[in-house]
Motif scaffolding. Structure first.
Motif, mmCIF file in Angstrom:
data_model
loop_
_atom_site.group_PDB
_atom_site.id
_atom_site.type_symbol
_atom_site.label_atom_id
_atom_site.label_comp_id
_atom_site.label_asym_id
_atom_site.label_seq_id
_atom_site.Cartn_x
_atom_site.Cartn_y
_atom_site.Cartn_z
ATOM 1 N N SER A 127 0.830 -1.217 0.000
ATOM 2 C CA SER A 127 0.000 0.000 0.000
ATOM 3 C C SER A 127 0.855 1.253 0.000
ATOM 4 O O SER A 127 0.569 2.223 -0.715
ATOM 5 C CB SER A 127 -0.909 0.031 1.233
ATOM 6 O OG SER A 127 -2.033 -0.774 1.042
ATOM 7 N N ARG A 131 1.661 4.018 -3.501
ATOM 8 C CA ARG A 131 0.974 5.302 -3.316
ATOM 9 C C ARG A 131 0.961 6.141 -4.593
ATOM 10 O O ARG A 131 -0.052 6.790 -4.903
ATOM 11 C CB ARG A 131 1.643 6.062 -2.168
ATOM 12 C CG ARG A 131 0.714 6.973 -1.429
ATOM 13 C CD ARG A 131 -0.354 6.234 -0.653
ATOM 14 N NE ARG A 131 0.030 5.920 0.715
ATOM 15 C CZ ARG A 131 -0.556 4.997 1.462
ATOM 16 N NH1 ARG A 131 -1.556 4.283 0.978
ATOM 17 N NH2 ARG A 131 -0.153 4.767 2.688
ATOM 18 N N GLN A 134 -2.037 5.227 -6.560
ATOM 19 C CA GLN A 134 -3.252 5.698 -5.899
ATOM 20 C C GLN A 134 -3.437 7.191 -6.184
ATOM 21 O O GLN A 134 -4.562 7.652 -6.417
ATOM 22 C CB GLN A 134 -3.104 5.441 -4.393
ATOM 23 C CG GLN A 134 -4.396 5.557 -3.623
ATOM 24 C CD GLN A 134 -4.198 5.300 -2.129
ATOM 25 O OE1 GLN A 134 -3.128 4.837 -1.691
ATOM 26 N NE2 GLN A 134 -5.220 5.588 -1.349
ATOM 27 N N LYS A 146 -8.228 -2.300 -4.968
ATOM 28 C CA LYS A 146 -7.206 -2.956 -4.142
ATOM 29 C C LYS A 146 -6.282 -3.728 -5.082
ATOM 30 O O LYS A 146 -6.753 -4.534 -5.884
ATOM 31 C CB LYS A 146 -7.918 -3.921 -3.192
ATOM 32 C CG LYS A 146 -7.071 -4.451 -2.074
ATOM 33 C CD LYS A 146 -7.917 -5.257 -1.086
ATOM 34 C CE LYS A 146 -8.159 -6.672 -1.601
ATOM 35 N NZ LYS A 146 -8.857 -7.514 -0.601
#
Lengths: 234, 234
Positions: A127, A131, A134, A146
């Protein structure tokens, strides 16, 4: 829903994980999925950004699929990002052409999942390391899915590979790939379509019926529990 | 200390921020700093990884300097990472050739600093978005320096540009670029070397002496305060 899989890999033919993933969706129709191999489409590295933008418009879900070298994509995908996701198309004034679409990542990773955490060998989670993608989704108004991380593919046994096959097919085709309910329905449908001809062994039809029944029973129980919880809250 | 600045930019000649940064260190000797323009060194994109590894060995601080397009580097630097930071050199068995060196980032960024936070336009901080580089430093055993982010260079006024010039020179040459004490000493030395010949205006020598005196007074006061605190803890 139409899915565009943008694959970036310096040598996709020699990658066992990429070949496995490609084979596991080879039965899907071109209405469902478009596979786009960047390095093969542009061997000289010169990207036709207008063609790429037209391709993006035709699809609802965009997947970036690549080996997670040095915690990012191979250079070709970054080149694609820099040249295709332009001002007035992907962001900025009237740059809303990707808004409402979905962005997902399919990462092949050489180490184990446990290495990606504080105190682990790599020190940071997937995660944290993803980034930047994202942020791309946020900037372009896309819904970030996800990521599907494929850890240590060569060490997977047959059962784990089958599990990956299902996860990947669902990631590519399922409208809500992270929902248990949708994944169950998908599984029941896939099992119902399975026949004695396509699977070896005796009593296959009976076993499949039993599995479907079990999944549906579970779902009824979960739905009842949810109903009780909802009543409790009222 | 020797610093290697690896610059990746699709068109470095046309970049006002890159040209400003290059000019601001043009007086430094080749013993202190090596400027390495990737796209100019390898116009065909074919990287000589052995030459690159030899260059890395010669330096103590490695800086990646690039425009922060889509929250990462241009493709050429990623290609460099993938091909130069190899197993047995940068990591893995006997892969300790970068251990103990420093890794820093010099990022040119089109938006303002305030945009890079939760709730801001970009939604994520520079620390979050540069995690992949922090992970590179960890993996290779390098010390990760606080990045030097140059926000909105074209909007900077003269005073801000002078400030950037000092920050950048210190980032390139100072053994502890994040320490106030070292930055002060650097400034006093730089001011002492400044003369009436190199600066225009009247009474320059007097003004410079005054500034040096002020900085040194501040330092004495800080040192005294620290002494009091240390005594208090004893």
């Amino acid at each position: 829903m139409r899915t565009l899989i943008i694959i970036s890999h310096p040598d996709v033919d020699e990658s066992s994980s990429q070949q496995f993933l490609l084979q596991s969706i080879s039965h899907l129709s071109s209405d469902q999925v478009t596979v786009h191999l960047l390095e093969k489409t542009y061997p000289d590295g010169v990207i036709d950004f207008e063609k790429e933008q037209a391709l993006l418009r035709l699809h609802d879900r965009i997947l970036f699929q690549f080996p997670f070298y040095w915690y990012s994509s191979p250079p070709m995908l970054k080149k694609w990002q820099d040249e295709v996701l332009t001002d007035h198309f992907a962001f900025g004034y009237r740059g809303n052409k990707l808004e409402g679409k979905e962005l997902g990542l399919v990462l092949s990773i050489g180490l184990a999942e446990k290495d990606y955490q504080a105190g682990g060998q790599e020190g940071f989670s997937i995660s944290e390391l993803t980034r930047p993608y994202q942020a791309v989704a946020k900037k372009t108004g896309m819904t970030y899915l996800k990521p599907l991380a494929v850890f240590q593919f060569p060490y997977k046994n047959e059962a784990e590979k089958m599990r990956l096959l299902i996860d990947y097919q669902q990631y590519v085709t399922l409208s809500k790939p992270d929902s248990l309910k949708y994944r169950e329905e998908w599984l029941v449908k896939a099992l119902a379509e399975t026949s004695e001809e396509t699977l070896p062994g005796e009593n296959v039809a009976f076993v499949i019926d039993q599995v479907i029944e079990r999944v549906e029973d579970n779902r009824m129980e979960l739905d009842e529990l949810r109903m009780h919880i909802d009543n409790y809250h009222d």
